[in-house]
Design an enzyme around this catalytic site. Sequence first.
Site, PDB file in Angstrom:
ATOM      1  N   LYS A   1     -47.523  -7.834 -44.448  1.00 47.98           N
ATOM      2  CA  LYS A   1     -46.849  -8.608 -43.404  1.00 47.98           C
ATOM      3  C   LYS A   1     -47.115 -10.078 -43.641  1.00 47.98           C
ATOM      4  O   LYS A   1     -48.134 -10.384 -44.280  1.00 47.98           O
ATOM      5  CB  LYS A   1     -47.293  -8.181 -42.003  1.00 47.98           C
ATOM      6  CG  LYS A   1     -48.803  -8.001 -41.778  1.00 47.98           C
ATOM      7  CD  LYS A   1     -49.790  -9.090 -42.114  1.00 47.98           C
ATOM      8  CE  LYS A   1     -49.648 -10.399 -41.380  1.00 47.98           C
ATOM      9  NZ  LYS A   1     -50.699 -11.388 -41.827  1.00 47.98           N
TER      10      LYS A   1
ATOM     11  N   TYR B   1     -49.238 -10.454 -35.121  1.00 48.17           N
ATOM     12  CA  TYR B   1     -49.975  -9.330 -34.524  1.00 48.17           C
ATOM     13  C   TYR B   1     -49.692  -9.242 -33.023  1.00 48.17           C
ATOM     14  O   TYR B   1     -49.563  -8.161 -32.466  1.00 48.17           O
ATOM     15  CB  TYR B   1     -51.480  -9.482 -34.758  1.00 48.17           C
ATOM     16  CG  TYR B   1     -51.901  -9.255 -36.193  1.00 48.17           C
ATOM     17  CD1 TYR B   1     -52.362  -8.015 -36.603  1.00 48.17           C
ATOM     18  CD2 TYR B   1     -51.836 -10.281 -37.130  1.00 48.17           C
ATOM     19  CE1 TYR B   1     -52.747  -7.796 -37.914  1.00 48.17           C
ATOM     20  CE2 TYR B   1     -52.222 -10.074 -38.440  1.00 48.17           C
ATOM     21  CZ  TYR B   1     -52.677  -8.829 -38.832  1.00 48.17           C
ATOM     22  OH  TYR B   1     -53.043  -8.616 -40.137  1.00 48.17           O
TER      23      TYR B   1
HETATM   24  P1  NDP Z   1     -55.065 -14.799 -51.087  1.00 45.70           P
HETATM   25  O1  NDP Z   1     -54.650 -16.211 -51.219  1.00 45.70           O
HETATM   26  O2  NDP Z   1     -56.515 -14.505 -50.980  1.00 45.70           O
HETATM   27  O3  NDP Z   1     -54.495 -13.955 -52.331  1.00 45.70           O
HETATM   28  C1  NDP Z   1     -53.183 -14.038 -52.773  1.00 45.70           C
HETATM   29  C2  NDP Z   1     -53.128 -13.609 -54.244  1.00 45.70           C
HETATM   30  O4  NDP Z   1     -51.768 -13.693 -54.665  1.00 45.70           O
HETATM   31  C3  NDP Z   1     -53.894 -14.543 -55.182  1.00 45.70           C
HETATM   32  O5  NDP Z   1     -55.240 -14.208 -55.325  1.00 45.70           O
HETATM   33  C4  NDP Z   1     -53.145 -14.389 -56.489  1.00 45.70           C
HETATM   34  O6  NDP Z   1     -53.608 -13.215 -57.154  1.00 45.70           O
HETATM   35  C5  NDP Z   1     -51.714 -14.077 -56.033  1.00 45.70           C
HETATM   36  N1  NDP Z   1     -50.815 -15.250 -56.187  1.00 45.70           N
HETATM   37  C6  NDP Z   1     -49.723 -15.288 -56.962  1.00 45.70           C
HETATM   38  N2  NDP Z   1     -49.121 -16.479 -56.886  1.00 45.70           N
HETATM   39  C7  NDP Z   1     -49.851 -17.235 -56.068  1.00 45.70           C
HETATM   40  C8  NDP Z   1     -49.734 -18.577 -55.620  1.00 45.70           C
HETATM   41  N3  NDP Z   1     -48.713 -19.372 -55.979  1.00 45.70           N
HETATM   42  N4  NDP Z   1     -50.673 -19.053 -54.788  1.00 45.70           N
HETATM   43  C9  NDP Z   1     -51.677 -18.266 -54.387  1.00 45.70           C
HETATM   44  N5  NDP Z   1     -51.842 -16.979 -54.771  1.00 45.70           N
HETATM   45  C10 NDP Z   1     -50.926 -16.461 -55.631  1.00 45.70           C
HETATM   46  O7  NDP Z   1     -54.274 -14.180 -49.873  1.00 45.70           O
HETATM   47  P2  NDP Z   1     -54.629 -12.900 -48.982  1.00 45.70           P
HETATM   48  O8  NDP Z   1     -55.126 -11.827 -49.860  1.00 45.70           O
HETATM   49  O9  NDP Z   1     -55.421 -13.292 -47.811  1.00 45.70           O
HETATM   50  O10 NDP Z   1     -53.133 -12.535 -48.413  1.00 45.70           O
HETATM   51  C11 NDP Z   1     -52.160 -11.924 -49.216  1.00 45.70           C
HETATM   52  C12 NDP Z   1     -51.109 -11.256 -48.329  1.00 45.70           C
HETATM   53  O11 NDP Z   1     -51.726 -10.288 -47.501  1.00 45.70           O
HETATM   54  C13 NDP Z   1     -50.370 -12.203 -47.378  1.00 45.70           C
HETATM   55  O12 NDP Z   1     -49.033 -11.775 -47.272  1.00 45.70           O
HETATM   56  C14 NDP Z   1     -51.068 -12.000 -46.046  1.00 45.70           C
HETATM   57  O13 NDP Z   1     -50.219 -12.230 -44.935  1.00 45.70           O
HETATM   58  C15 NDP Z   1     -51.448 -10.539 -46.125  1.00 45.70           C
HETATM   59  N6  NDP Z   1     -52.644 -10.238 -45.337  1.00 45.70           N
HETATM   60  C16 NDP Z   1     -52.616  -9.159 -44.516  1.00 45.70           C
HETATM   61  C17 NDP Z   1     -53.720  -8.806 -43.806  1.00 45.70           C
HETATM   62  C18 NDP Z   1     -53.713  -7.562 -42.996  1.00 45.70           C
HETATM   63  O14 NDP Z   1     -54.652  -7.352 -42.240  1.00 45.70           O
HETATM   64  N7  NDP Z   1     -52.693  -6.732 -43.108  1.00 45.70           N
HETATM   65  C19 NDP Z   1     -54.956  -9.600 -43.826  1.00 45.70           C
HETATM   66  C20 NDP Z   1     -54.899 -10.689 -44.788  1.00 45.70           C
HETATM   67  C21 NDP Z   1     -53.778 -10.991 -45.488  1.00 45.70           C
HETATM   68  P3  NDP Z   1     -53.918 -13.228 -58.735  1.00 45.70           P
HETATM   69  O15 NDP Z   1     -54.954 -14.267 -58.962  1.00 45.70           O
HETATM   70  O16 NDP Z   1     -54.367 -11.852 -59.008  1.00 45.70           O
HETATM   71  O17 NDP Z   1     -52.616 -13.575 -59.418  1.00 45.70           O
END
Ligand code: NDP
Length: 381
Positions: free
Chosen positions: A147, A230
């Site tokens: 989401k 949420y």
């Molecule tokens: P992060 O920023 O921690 O991670 C995002 C990952 O996406 C990065 O580590 C990277 O992985 C990849 N990525 C690819 N392109 C980009 C870019 N341009 N900038 C940054 N990251 C990029 O985010 P979260 O893990 O916190 O969130 C990811 C998703 O999950 C979002 O959509 C958020 O809304 C959702 N979310 C949902 C939650 C829930 O409870 N359901 C809780 C937290 C987040 P790599 O280095 O491997 O390429």
Amino acid sequence: MFPPDQPDRRTFLAAAGWLASTAMSKDVPLAPPDKQSADAKMPDPPQKKAGWAVVGLGKLALEEILPACALCKRSKPVALVSGHPDKAKKVAAAYDIDPKAIYTYENYDTLKDNPAVDVIYIVLPNSMHAEFTTRGVKAGKHVLCEKPMAASVAECEGMIAAAKAAKRKLMIAYRLRYEPFNMKAIELVRGGEIGKLKSITASHCQNTEAPNIRLSRELAGGPVGDVGIYCLNACRYLTGEEPTEVTAIAHQPKDDSRFKEVPESVAFTLRFPSGVIATCDCSFGTDESRRYRALGADGFLQLDPAFPYHGLRLTVQKSAKISEYKLEEKNHFAGEMDHFSECVLDGKDPRTPGEEGLADVRVIAAIEEAWKTGKAVAVSK
Ligand code: NDP
């Protein structure tokens, strides 16, 4: 090799130093099955597990989703997609994933040639959800997308159409629909436990530190899609209705560099067809607040906290008497992943399909228009 109680066997065990240290001797025979506990339960045979590819190895994937796989009965990680191969290799080793099943965003489409992958889990910045969901279903895989579903109504519609065209399943990762406390709240409110529902207040606020994808407009960040969703989703699942009209105000402080591109705080109201009025607030600039209260003619139901991964607390108050519902906590991510694996393996429909994500994004679009124009906005159908 040695039938029980034969001298050769005891000699062998004694020589190994085992006879003296264990209870095994000719005076203590092995208990036959009819002398053992009659209610010892045989384990169920293991069920087939769907293979998952996790896309985007950020905080959520590394800290919650991959660890939750150990609790899954029907899901196992078999592939990773990342822009950082060194990180991906370490993660693959930790989860016993074949290093040949590590993909980049460029060769992602070749997942179609990996038959071990049934499902793709999109855990990327919001601005990338539409593209990677569409490419995923075109690669012949079922997709669970985090989401908010996408950055716009048009993107959500495109994702639903792509999944339909590819005959693949699409689910949005609303983890609270797969855990007991929020499900109980739905049952109680819709079942009339607090009388006719009149209003809901909901709050989801936190301090978001830079750098963070949530603070970037280009990556479709902002408090409404990240945390406000949420509150919005809860109002929709508690009422079982779609809001018809919204109002909203936002604050974007000029003296805090975190909020150059997105508002710090947004407060919004939702009008529902039954007359329920919901008042919600979300923020990236406060200490944690993650709760809701549904107020009915005969009492109120409160989940506080309502939205974190652990420690949810559900109470109902009627005529000044408070009852707490003590439920067994379940891992939200294992619950949602196993639900989707079950849908894929057993041909069922997900509880939170693409249409559920689209419904939220329609309201989020109306909320944005409302805080930008200062006017009440009708939610598009
Ligand atoms: P992060 O920023 O921690 O991670 C995002 C990952 O996406 C990065 O580590 C990277 O992985 C990849 N990525 C690819 N392109 C980009 C870019 N341009 N900038 C940054 N990251 C990029 O985010 P979260 O893990 O916190 O969130 C990811 C998703 O999950 C979002 O959509 C958020 O809304 C959702 N979310 C949902 C939650 C829930 O409870 N359901 C809780 C937290 C987040 P790599 O280095 O491997 O390429």
